[in-house]
Design a protein around this motif. Structure first.
Motif, PDB file in Angstrom:
ATOM      1  N   PHE A 392       0.794  -1.222   0.000  1.00 28.18           N
ATOM      2  CA  PHE A 392       0.000   0.000   0.000  1.00 28.18           C
ATOM      3  C   PHE A 392       0.829   1.274   0.000  1.00 28.18           C
ATOM      4  CE2 PHE A 392      -2.622  -3.435   1.611  1.00 28.18           C
ATOM      5  CZ  PHE A 392      -3.663  -3.366   0.695  1.00 28.18           C
ATOM      6  N   THR A 393       2.158   1.157  -0.056  1.00 29.16           N
ATOM      7  CA  THR A 393       2.958   2.327  -0.391  1.00 29.16           C
ATOM      8  C   THR A 393       3.717   1.907  -1.640  1.00 29.16           C
ATOM      9  OG1 THR A 393       5.000   1.659   0.710  1.00 29.16           O
ATOM     10  CG2 THR A 393       3.355   2.779   2.061  1.00 29.16           C
ATOM     11  N   PHE A 394       4.099   2.845  -2.458  1.00 26.84           N
ATOM     12  CA  PHE A 394       4.878   2.401  -3.605  1.00 26.84           C
ATOM     13  C   PHE A 394       5.966   3.388  -3.963  1.00 26.84           C
ATOM     14  CE2 PHE A 394       1.016   4.385  -4.914  1.00 26.84           C
ATOM     15  CZ  PHE A 394       1.303   5.147  -6.034  1.00 26.84           C
ATOM     16  N   HIS A 395       6.971   2.848  -4.565  1.00 29.86           N
ATOM     17  CA  HIS A 395       8.159   3.605  -4.898  1.00 29.86           C
ATOM     18  C   HIS A 395       7.903   4.371  -6.188  1.00 29.86           C
ATOM     19  CE1 HIS A 395      12.759   3.569  -5.794  1.00 29.86           C
ATOM     20  NE2 HIS A 395      12.303   4.732  -5.392  1.00 29.86           N
ATOM     21  N   ARG A 396       7.977   5.707  -6.124  1.00 28.76           N
ATOM     22  CA  ARG A 396       7.743   6.522  -7.315  1.00 28.76           C
ATOM     23  C   ARG A 396       9.033   7.258  -7.659  1.00 28.76           C
ATOM     24  NH1 ARG A 396       2.216   8.948  -4.889  1.00 28.76           N
ATOM     25  NH2 ARG A 396       2.810   7.698  -3.087  1.00 28.76           N
ATOM     26  N   MET A 413       8.146   6.658 -13.141  1.00 28.36           N
ATOM     27  CA  MET A 413       8.010   5.205 -13.006  1.00 28.36           C
ATOM     28  C   MET A 413       7.482   4.904 -11.608  1.00 28.36           C
ATOM     29  SD  MET A 413      11.635   3.816 -14.163  1.00 28.36           S
ATOM     30  CE  MET A 413      12.497   4.365 -15.609  1.00 28.36           C
ATOM     31  N   ALA A 414       6.694   3.867 -11.521  1.00 32.28           N
ATOM     32  CA  ALA A 414       6.175   3.465 -10.206  1.00 32.28           C
ATOM     33  C   ALA A 414       6.298   1.960 -10.064  1.00 32.28           C
ATOM     34  CB  ALA A 414       4.726   3.882 -10.056  1.00 32.28           C
ATOM     35  N   SER A 415       6.527   1.517  -8.832  1.00 28.89           N
ATOM     36  CA  SER A 415       6.730   0.088  -8.620  1.00 28.89           C
ATOM     37  C   SER A 415       5.407  -0.665  -8.671  1.00 28.89           C
ATOM     38  CB  SER A 415       7.404  -0.144  -7.275  1.00 28.89           C
ATOM     39  OG  SER A 415       6.622   0.393  -6.237  1.00 28.89           O
TER      40      SER A 415
END
Ligand code: HEM
Lengths: 433, 270
Positions: A392-396, A413-415
Motif C-alpha cells: 500500500f505504499t509504492f516507490h515513485r 516510473m512506479a513500482s
C-alpha cells in the motif's frame, strides 16, 4: 507507462559448488515447492483424525490404513519429524532468500538515469516549458526528494522504503517461526481442576503419560461463579484466584474469566471450563452409601451409578439420573431429592432413596507457560507493517531532464499502482502546463 | 414494528432486482440501466447495514446483546454485506460483469441464509469464548478477505470466456485479479493474526491446528504461492486464472467445508 520493479541483480560469482548450493537453497522454486508441501501436509492432517486413541482409529480405518497412519506419524502430523523437517527447510530457504534480497538492495542507489526523452515519447511523461525551479517546487510540494544525477538530469523520489516491505514480510515470517520454536522448546501446558477452597501446585499435562507440570507457586480458588442465560446456556463463568508463594503469602489475587487470563511469573492461567463434582448420599436397604459421580455400587445384585446431575429438574428441584442394569438391559431412572414420591425407588428389589447432594462446581483452568508469545506477537506486528509497506505504499521515481532548447522533459516510473500513478502524472502535467 | 427480518428480507429482494437489472443491461447495453443498478446496489447495501444494525439492537432487547457476527446465519448475512462493500469500494476498477457476479453471490448467500431449513435464524446467546472484541476484528477482516478473493475468482473464471463486449479483456482481468488478491491476502493475514491473538487470550494457545485454522493457513499459502509465481515465475494468463479458481476453492473449503466435513472449535454448528 513503463513501471519497473527490478529484482535482485544477477550474481556473477564463480560457479563453485558451495555457491551453487547456496543459490539453490535461496531459490524461489525451492520455496514454492516446500510451501506447497507444507500446504499438502496440512490438508492431510486436517482430514485424518489427530491425536486419537488406537481404538478410535481402528473404528474409523482398516488395520492396514492404521499402520500407515502410525508409520508416518499422521496421527500427530503437525508434530511429526518430517513436518519439522519441512519447516526447517522452509526457514533456511527463507533466510537464504532474504539475505540475497538484502544484498541486492544495496547497489540500487547508483543507477544511471534512463533515457528520459524516450520514456516521454513512450507515453510515460510529458514535456513542459516551465523553469526547472518551478518543476522542483511543484514536486517538493508533493514531498518528493531530489537527487541530482547529472548536470541536466535530476531524480525525484518518494516511497523508496516500499522496496523494503518484502524484506520485512519475510523476516516477520521467520520471527513467528522463531517464536513458535521457543514455545516448543521452553513452553509447557497443563490443566488444573479446583473446587472452591482447594489449592494446586502443579498442572496435569495434556499429553498422555507425562509428569505433572509444576507451576512454581500455589494457586488457590477462592470462589467460582457461573451465570446463565434464560435459556440455560452459560453466560459467563469466572474464578477468584489467589497466588501464594513458597511461604504461603498471597502474592497476587484476581479474577479469571473466559478471554481474560491472569498471568504471574510467565505462567498464564485461563478459565477454560467448569463442571460439577458432587457426592451423592443414598440409602440402600437402610444402609447409607456415599457415591462420587460415575462410581458404581451394587444394590443387592444390581449395579448402579449416577450418570447425570441437574440442579433443577423442571420445577422440582435438584435431581440425578441413575443408570442400572435390569438383567442384560441398561436402564435409567430420575431421583428427585425434594419430591417425596420420586426420592425413593425400587431397583432390582432394593429400596433406594436419595438422601443428599453435596459439593458443587469445580473450575477448569488451563495453564500455559510460553516464552515465545512476545516474539510471535512481534512477528505479527512486523508482518502487518510489512504488508502495508509492500502493498500500500509504492516507490515513485520522476526523472526531470532539461535539454539545450530550454524544454524540460518529465518522466515517471512506479513500482505498483500504475493507474494511480498515471493519474498523479496527469495532474502534474496539468499543473505544469 | 419493523424487525431486522423484514429489512433483511427486503434487501434480499433488492439483490434479486439487482441481479435482473444486470441481466437486462447485458441484453440492452444502456448506460442508464447501469446507473440504476449502481443506485440499487447502494440502497440495498444501506438497507442491509440497517438490518444488521437492528439485529444488533434487538439482541440487546433480548438480554444477550452482541454484534451479529456469531453464528452461521449471521456470518452468511455478513459475508453478503462484505461482498457489496468490496464492490462499492473497488467500483472505480471493476466492470459490470464483475459487480454482477458479486451481486449474484450476495443474492445466493442471502437466499441460502433465509430459506435453508438447516440454518438456525434466531438470535442466540453468545457463549463466553466468543465474548471478545477480537471477535469483531477477526470476523470483519476474514470476510473482507473472502469477498476480495471472490472478485479474484470472478476474474479467473471470466478469463476463460470470450470478450463479446461484456467480459473485459484478459489484461484488465489480470490487473483486477492481482489487485483483489493483494487486498484479500492482506485482509486474510490480518484475519489469521487477529484470530491467533484472540485464541491466545481465550484458550491459552495462539495456534492449535484446529481444522478451520489449518484451512485458513492452506488458503493463505495458496495465495502466497500465486503472488510468488506471478512475481518471480512470471505467472500470467490462463494459469493465473486457474490458480485464482483453486485459491477460491480453498476459501470455500475454509468457510463452508470445514463446518460440514471436519469438526473443531470453530464450527458454527452446535
Ligand atoms: C509464508 C511465507 C512467505 C510469505 C508470506 C511471503 C510473502 C511475500 C510477499 C507478500 C511478497 C510480495 C509479492 C508482491 O509484491 O506481489 C513476496 C515477494 C517475494 N518473495 Fe516471498 N513470502 C514467503 C516466502 C518466500 C520464500 C520461501 C521465498 C524464497 C525462496 C520468497 C521469495 C520471494 C521473492 C524473491 C519475492 C520478490 C521480491 C522482490 O524482488 O520484490 N518468499 N513474498
Amino acid at each position: 507507462m513503463t513501471a519497473t520493479r527490478s529484482s535482485s541483480g544477477k550474481e556473477t560469482e564463480p560457479a563453485s559448488r558451495v555457491a551453487s548450493f547456496s543459490r539453490s537453497l535461496a531459490s524461489v522454486r525451492l520455496g514454492i515447492v516446500v510451501l506447497g508441501l507444507i500446504a499438502a501436509t496440512s490438508i492431510v492432517g486436517s482430514v485424518i483424525k489427530q491425536g486419537g486413541t488406537e481404538e478410535e482409529y481402528l473404528s474409523l480405518y482398516s488395520e492396514k490404513a492404521y499402520h500407515f497412519v502410525k508409520l508416518f506419524g499422521l496421527d500427530d502430523t503437525y508434530h511429526s519429524p518430517w513436518f519439522y523437517f519441512l519447516l526447517a527447510l522452509f526457514a533456511l530457504n527463507l533466510i537464504a532468500c532474504t539475505v540475497r534480497r538484502i544484498r541486492g538492495l544495496g547497489g540500487k542507489g547508483a543507477k544511471a538515469a534512463p533515457d528520459v526523452k524516450a520514456l516521454v515519447a513512450a507515453g510515460s511523461g510529458f514535456t513542459t516549458t516551465r523553469t526547472p525551479g518551478e518543476v522542483s517546487r511543484r514536486l517538493a510540494a508533493s514531498s518528493y526528494r531530489k537527487k541530482q544525477l547529472s548536470e541536466t538530469t535530476a531524480l525525484y523520489e518518494k516511497g523508496s522504503f516500499s522496496r523494503y516491505g518484502v524484506v520485512v514480510i519475510h523476516a516477520s515470517v521467520l520471527v513467528v517461526l522463531l517464536g513458535g520454536l521457543i514455545g516448543l522448546a521452553a513452553g509447557d501446558r497443563g490443566f488444573i481442576a479446583l473446587r472452591v477452597g482447594e489449592t494446586a501446585e502443579a498442572a496435569v499435562s495434556r499429553a498422555r503419560a507425562r509428569a505433572p507440570v509444576p507451576l512454581g507457586f500455589t494457586v488457590r480458588c477462592k470462589d467460582f461463579n457461573v451465570t446463565f442465560y434464560p435459556g440455560g446456556q452459560p453466560k459467563e463463568y469466572a474464578s477468584d484466584i489467589e497466588i501464594l508463594d513458597g511461604t504461603g503469602k498471597v502474592v497476587k489475587a484476581g479474577r479469571i474469566k473466559v478471554n481474560e487470563p491472569l498471568s504471574y511469573n510467565g505462567v498464564r492461567l485461563y478459565q477454560s471450563s467448569y463442571g460439577t463434582s458432587n457426592s451423592y448420599t443414598f440409602r440402600v436397604d437402610g444402609k447409607e452409601v456415599v457415591l462420587a459421580e460415575q462410581e458404581v455400587v451394587k444394590a443387592g445384585r444390581t449395579p448402579f451409578m449416577v450418570v447425570r446431575y441437574a440442579p433443577q429438574v423442571h420445577d422440582f428441584g435438584p435431581g440425578v439420573m441413575v443408570a442400572y442394569m435390569d438383567g442384560e438391559e441398561p436402564k435409567t431412572l430420575w431421583f428427585l431429592k425434594d419430591v417425596e414420591r420420586m426420592r425413593t425407588r425400587v431397583i432390582g428389589g432394593s429400596r433406594i432413596s436419595l438422601e443428599g447432594i453435596a459439593g458443587g462446581y469445580y473450575t477448569g483452568l488451563e495453564m500455559s507457560r510460553d516464552p515465545g508469545v512476545p516474539v510471535v506477537l512481534a512477528g505479527f506486528g512486523l508482518m502487518l507493517a510489512g504488508l502495508y509497506i509492500n502493498f500500500f505504499t509504492f516507490h515513485r521515481r520522476i526523472y526531470v531532464m532539461s535539454d539545450d532548447a530550454g524544454g524540460i522533459h518529465v518522466a515517471g516510473m512506479a513500482s505498483r499502482n500504475r493507474e494511480g500513478f498515471l493519474e498523479e502524472m496527469d495532474r502534474l502535467s496539468k499543473d505544469l502546463a | 414494528m419493523i424487525t431486522h427480518d423484514t429489512i433483511l428480507g427486503i434487501s434480499t429482494i433488492l439483490y434479486l432486482a439487482l441481479f435482473f437489472l444486470y441481466i437486462v443491461y447485458f441484453a440492452a447495453r444502456r448506460k442508464g440501466i447501469l446507473r440504476t443498478a449502481w443506485y440499487c446496489l447502494l440502497v440495498t447495501f444501506a438497507l442491509q447495514t440497517a438490518g444488521i444494525g437492528l439485529r444488533w439492537v434487538e439482541s440487546y432487547r433480548l438480554g444477550m446483546g452482541h454484534a451479529p457476527l456469531s453464528n452461521y446465519y449471521e456470518s452468511l448475512i455478513f459475508f453478503s454485506w462484505a461482498i457489496s462493500l468490496i464492490m462499492i469500494v473497488m467500483r472505480k476498477r471493476l466492470y459490470p460483469v464483475i459487480t454482477f457476479t458479486g451481486a449474484a453471490a450476495s443474492l445466493a448467500l442471502m437466499a441460502y441464509a433465509s430459506l435453508s431449513p438447516g440454518v438456525e435464524r434466531g438470535i442466540q446467546p453468545l457463549i463466553p469464548a466468543l465474548q471478545s472484541n477480537w471477535l469483531h476484528v477477526h470476523v470483519i477482516t476474514c470476510f473482507l478477505a473472502y469477498s476480495a478473493f471472490l472478485v479474484s475468482f470472478a476474474c479467473g473464471g471470466l478469463y476463460f470466456f470470450e470478450s463479446r463486449g461484456i467480459v473485459p479483456p484478459g489484461q484488465t482481468l489480470e490487473d483486477i485479479n492481482y489487485r483483489s488478491i493483494i487486498i484479500g491476502f492482506s485482509m486474510l493475514t490480518s484475519g489469521i493474526l487477529t484470530g491467533a491473538v484472540w485464541a491466545h487470550y481465550a484458550w491459552g494457545s495462539y495456534w492449535s491446528w484446529d481444522p478451520k485454522e489449518t484451512w485458513s493457513l492452506i488458503t493463505w499459502i495458496v495465495y502466497a504461492l500465486i503472488l510468488h509465481l506471478r512475481f518471480t515465475g512470471g505467472l500470467r494468463g490462463r494459469r493465473t486464472a486457474l490458480l485464482s479458481i483453486i485459491g477460491f476453492a480453498s476459501v470455500v473449503m475454509t468457510y463452508f467445508g470445514v463446518n460440514f466435513f471436519l469438526a473443531g472449535l470453530h464450527s458454527y454448528a452446535t
